[in-house]
Design a protein around this motif. Structure first.
Motif, PDB file in Angstrom:
ATOM      1  N   MET A  88     -29.058  65.475  20.955  1.00 25.37           N
ATOM      2  CA  MET A  88     -29.319  64.472  19.936  1.00 25.37           C
ATOM      3  C   MET A  88     -30.795  64.520  19.513  1.00 25.37           C
ATOM      4  O   MET A  88     -31.093  64.415  18.331  1.00 25.37           O
ATOM      5  N   LEU A  89     -31.688  64.697  20.500  1.00 22.52           N
ATOM      6  CA  LEU A  89     -33.115  64.766  20.198  1.00 22.52           C
ATOM      7  C   LEU A  89     -33.407  65.950  19.281  1.00 22.52           C
ATOM      8  O   LEU A  89     -34.169  65.826  18.315  1.00 22.52           O
ATOM      9  N   GLN A  90     -32.776  67.103  19.557  1.00 22.39           N
ATOM     10  CA  GLN A  90     -33.028  68.289  18.740  1.00 22.39           C
ATOM     11  C   GLN A  90     -32.587  68.052  17.299  1.00 22.39           C
ATOM     12  O   GLN A  90     -33.256  68.485  16.364  1.00 22.39           O
ATOM     13  N   PHE A  91     -31.471  67.370  17.114  1.00 20.32           N
ATOM     14  CA  PHE A  91     -30.997  67.067  15.764  1.00 20.32           C
ATOM     15  C   PHE A  91     -32.062  66.276  15.002  1.00 20.32           C
ATOM     16  O   PHE A  91     -32.392  66.605  13.863  1.00 20.32           O
ATOM     17  N   PHE A  92     -32.596  65.241  15.623  1.00 18.56           N
ATOM     18  CA  PHE A  92     -33.596  64.413  14.942  1.00 18.56           C
ATOM     19  C   PHE A  92     -34.894  65.179  14.701  1.00 18.56           C
ATOM     20  O   PHE A  92     -35.542  65.005  13.672  1.00 18.56           O
ATOM     21  N   LEU A  93     -35.275  66.041  15.632  1.00 16.97           N
ATOM     22  CA  LEU A  93     -36.469  66.857  15.420  1.00 16.97           C
ATOM     23  C   LEU A  93     -36.282  67.796  14.229  1.00 16.97           C
ATOM     24  O   LEU A  93     -37.183  67.961  13.408  1.00 16.97           O
ATOM     25  N   TRP A  94     -35.105  68.408  14.146  1.00 22.95           N
ATOM     26  CA  TRP A  94     -34.828  69.298  13.011  1.00 22.95           C
ATOM     27  C   TRP A  94     -34.810  68.498  11.716  1.00 22.95           C
ATOM     28  O   TRP A  94     -35.332  68.937  10.702  1.00 22.95           O
ATOM     29  N   TYR A  95     -34.187  67.325  11.750  1.00 18.50           N
ATOM     30  CA  TYR A  95     -34.135  66.480  10.549  1.00 18.50           C
ATOM     31  C   TYR A  95     -35.547  66.106  10.097  1.00 18.50           C
ATOM     32  O   TYR A  95     -35.870  66.211   8.911  1.00 18.50           O
ATOM     33  N   LEU A  96     -36.379  65.691  11.031  1.00 14.92           N
ATOM     34  CA  LEU A  96     -37.750  65.310  10.684  1.00 14.92           C
ATOM     35  C   LEU A  96     -38.554  66.505  10.179  1.00 14.92           C
ATOM     36  O   LEU A  96     -39.286  66.398   9.182  1.00 14.92           O
ATOM     37  N   ILE A 103     -30.012  61.209  -2.483  1.00 19.38           N
ATOM     38  CA  ILE A 103     -30.192  62.552  -1.911  1.00 19.38           C
ATOM     39  C   ILE A 103     -30.457  62.457  -0.412  1.00 19.38           C
ATOM     40  O   ILE A 103     -29.884  63.224   0.380  1.00 19.38           O
ATOM     41  N   GLU A 104     -31.307  61.525  -0.004  1.00 19.75           N
ATOM     42  CA  GLU A 104     -31.631  61.381   1.416  1.00 19.75           C
ATOM     43  C   GLU A 104     -30.413  61.006   2.249  1.00 19.75           C
ATOM     44  O   GLU A 104     -30.179  61.563   3.328  1.00 19.75           O
ATOM     45  N   ILE A 105     -29.629  60.061   1.749  1.00 18.94           N
ATOM     46  CA  ILE A 105     -28.433  59.628   2.483  1.00 18.94           C
ATOM     47  C   ILE A 105     -27.414  60.754   2.549  1.00 18.94           C
ATOM     48  O   ILE A 105     -26.840  61.026   3.608  1.00 18.94           O
ATOM     49  N   LEU A 106     -27.191  61.425   1.422  1.00 20.80           N
ATOM     50  CA  LEU A 106     -26.235  62.532   1.401  1.00 20.80           C
ATOM     51  C   LEU A 106     -26.648  63.637   2.367  1.00 20.80           C
ATOM     52  O   LEU A 106     -25.814  64.167   3.113  1.00 20.80           O
ATOM     53  N   PHE A 107     -27.931  63.972   2.389  1.00 24.38           N
ATOM     54  CA  PHE A 107     -28.386  65.017   3.304  1.00 24.38           C
ATOM     55  C   PHE A 107     -28.177  64.605   4.761  1.00 24.38           C
ATOM     56  O   PHE A 107     -27.646  65.387   5.566  1.00 24.38           O
ATOM     57  N   LEU A 108     -28.586  63.401   5.106  1.00 22.76           N
ATOM     58  CA  LEU A 108     -28.447  62.947   6.493  1.00 22.76           C
ATOM     59  C   LEU A 108     -26.978  62.923   6.919  1.00 22.76           C
ATOM     60  O   LEU A 108     -26.631  63.368   8.014  1.00 22.76           O
ATOM     61  N   VAL A 109     -26.108  62.425   6.048  1.00 22.86           N
ATOM     62  CA  VAL A 109     -24.682  62.353   6.382  1.00 22.86           C
ATOM     63  C   VAL A 109     -24.090  63.756   6.525  1.00 22.86           C
ATOM     64  O   VAL A 109     -23.390  64.046   7.500  1.00 22.86           O
ATOM     65  N   GLY A 116     -25.625  65.511   9.583  1.00 23.93           N
ATOM     66  CA  GLY A 116     -25.139  64.845  10.794  1.00 23.93           C
ATOM     67  C   GLY A 116     -23.668  65.108  11.079  1.00 23.93           C
ATOM     68  O   GLY A 116     -23.290  65.379  12.225  1.00 23.93           O
ATOM     69  N   LEU A 117     -22.840  65.054  10.030  1.00 27.62           N
ATOM     70  CA  LEU A 117     -21.410  65.293  10.243  1.00 27.62           C
ATOM     71  C   LEU A 117     -21.131  66.719  10.694  1.00 27.62           C
ATOM     72  O   LEU A 117     -20.328  66.944  11.597  1.00 27.62           O
ATOM     73  N   TRP A 118     -21.809  67.696  10.076  1.00 27.12           N
ATOM     74  CA  TRP A 118     -21.535  69.078  10.499  1.00 27.12           C
ATOM     75  C   TRP A 118     -22.127  69.344  11.882  1.00 27.12           C
ATOM     76  O   TRP A 118     -21.567  70.131  12.649  1.00 27.12           O
ATOM     77  N   ALA A 119     -23.210  68.681  12.226  1.00 25.69           N
ATOM     78  CA  ALA A 119     -23.751  68.807  13.584  1.00 25.69           C
ATOM     79  C   ALA A 119     -22.756  68.240  14.602  1.00 25.69           C
ATOM     80  O   ALA A 119     -22.583  68.806  15.689  1.00 25.69           O
ATOM     81  N   LEU A 120     -22.091  67.142  14.239  1.00 21.41           N
ATOM     82  CA  LEU A 120     -21.061  66.580  15.129  1.00 21.41           C
ATOM     83  C   LEU A 120     -19.877  67.532  15.271  1.00 21.41           C
ATOM     84  O   LEU A 120     -19.333  67.689  16.364  1.00 21.41           O
ATOM     85  N   VAL A 121     -19.476  68.159  14.172  1.00 24.35           N
ATOM     86  CA  VAL A 121     -18.375  69.128  14.230  1.00 24.35           C
ATOM     87  C   VAL A 121     -18.749  70.263  15.178  1.00 24.35           C
ATOM     88  O   VAL A 121     -17.953  70.669  16.030  1.00 24.35           O
ATOM     89  N   ALA A 125     -25.350  73.668  10.612  1.00 27.10           N
ATOM     90  CA  ALA A 125     -25.270  72.296  10.105  1.00 27.10           C
ATOM     91  C   ALA A 125     -26.340  72.044   9.049  1.00 27.10           C
ATOM     92  O   ALA A 125     -26.104  71.359   8.050  1.00 27.10           O
ATOM     93  N   LEU A 126     -27.524  72.608   9.249  1.00 32.18           N
ATOM     94  CA  LEU A 126     -28.602  72.438   8.285  1.00 32.18           C
ATOM     95  C   LEU A 126     -28.265  73.099   6.956  1.00 32.18           C
ATOM     96  O   LEU A 126     -28.479  72.510   5.887  1.00 32.18           O
ATOM     97  N   VAL A 127     -27.719  74.290   6.998  1.00 31.68           N
ATOM     98  CA  VAL A 127     -27.316  74.970   5.762  1.00 31.68           C
ATOM     99  C   VAL A 127     -26.249  74.141   5.040  1.00 31.68           C
ATOM    100  O   VAL A 127     -26.284  74.005   3.814  1.00 31.68           O
ATOM    101  N   PHE A 128     -25.329  73.551   5.787  1.00 32.54           N
ATOM    102  CA  PHE A 128     -24.306  72.698   5.186  1.00 32.54           C
ATOM    103  C   PHE A 128     -24.954  71.486   4.507  1.00 32.54           C
ATOM    104  O   PHE A 128     -24.608  71.139   3.375  1.00 32.54           O
ATOM    105  N   GLY A 129     -25.898  70.846   5.182  1.00 36.71           N
ATOM    106  CA  GLY A 129     -26.573  69.685   4.610  1.00 36.71           C
ATOM    107  C   GLY A 129     -27.357  70.043   3.351  1.00 36.71           C
ATOM    108  O   GLY A 129     -27.349  69.314   2.354  1.00 36.71           O
ATOM    109  N   LEU A 130     -28.063  71.189   3.393  1.00 37.17           N
ATOM    110  CA  LEU A 130     -28.833  71.620   2.227  1.00 37.17           C
ATOM    111  C   LEU A 130     -27.909  71.994   1.063  1.00 37.17           C
ATOM    112  O   LEU A 130     -28.230  71.727  -0.099  1.00 37.17           O
TER     113      LEU A 130
END
Length: 195
Positions: free
Chosen positions: A1-9, A102-108, A111-116, A186-191
């Motif tokens: 979970m920490l890595q996800f937030f670090l990547w997001y930030l 844009i921010e909400i869509l990216f985070l969702v 986050g969703l693909w990271a959960l998958v 997951a990042l490529v999916f979000g972008l």
């Protein structure tokens, strides 16, 4: 979970640093390139690092990555001078709805693909083991092009730029290669979602 937030930030900070450049380069877009600023920043940062690393100017380490990031910041600063800080602030103030969407869509999406991927993190099948080997090889190689994980003494002779991008984020966030592999997808999916 920490890595996800670090990547997001980290990718969000990269997007903010690159937005003046996107604003300057993409004036015909309604959002002035805001949705593309993360991807543009990641690609330009990676290209600068890869090019200077492959030419032997930068080492394949955090210091080399930060130096490449400083070059990107300088380019973005030059674009900001062309655009003008007042124009950029005015645009940001009037487009708060677009920015929040844009921010909400990216985070969702991220986050969703990271959960998958977290529900099925195995790196098996097709070319996934080779891709993980490339990420790990890039993280361990002192120079670019990175060492081939199977053929000792040789560089990877396969396209590897995308893996360099993932390894760059992994290195700066202290993420293991296996976790970086899944977060990279997951990042490529979000972008792609915000693009």
């Amino acid at each position: 979970m920490l890595q996800f937030f670090l990547w997001y930030l980290l990718i969000s900070l990269l997007g903010l640093l690159t937005f003046p450049l996107a604003y300057f380069m993409l004036p015909k877009l309604t959002d002035r390139g805001y949705a593309f600023s993360r991807a543009l920043g990641w690609l330009l940062w990676g290209y600068i690092f890869w090019l200077l690393g492959s030419l032997g100017v930068l080492p394949n380490d955090s210091g080399g990555q930060i130096f490449a990031l400083l070059i990107l910041v300088a380019l973005s600063g030059a674009a900001l001078r062309q655009v003008g800080w007042t124009n950029l602030k005015d645009w940001l103030r009037t487009q708060i709805g677009v920015i929040l969407t844009i921010e909400i869509l990216f985070l969702v999406a991220f986050g969703l693909w990271a959960l998958v991927r977290a529900a099925n993190p195995e790196i098996v099948g097709t070319e996934k083991p080779m891709e993980l080997a490339f990420i790990n090889s890039i993280l361990r190689s002192p120079t670019l092009p990175p060492n081939d994980p199977w053929l000792s003494g040789y560089a990877i002779s396969y396209y590897h730029f995308g893996f360099i991008l993932v390894a760059m984020l992994a290195r700066l966030t202290a993420t293991a290669g296996s976790v970086a592999f899944n977060l990279g997808g997951a990042l490529v999916f979000g972008l792609a979602a915000i693009g």
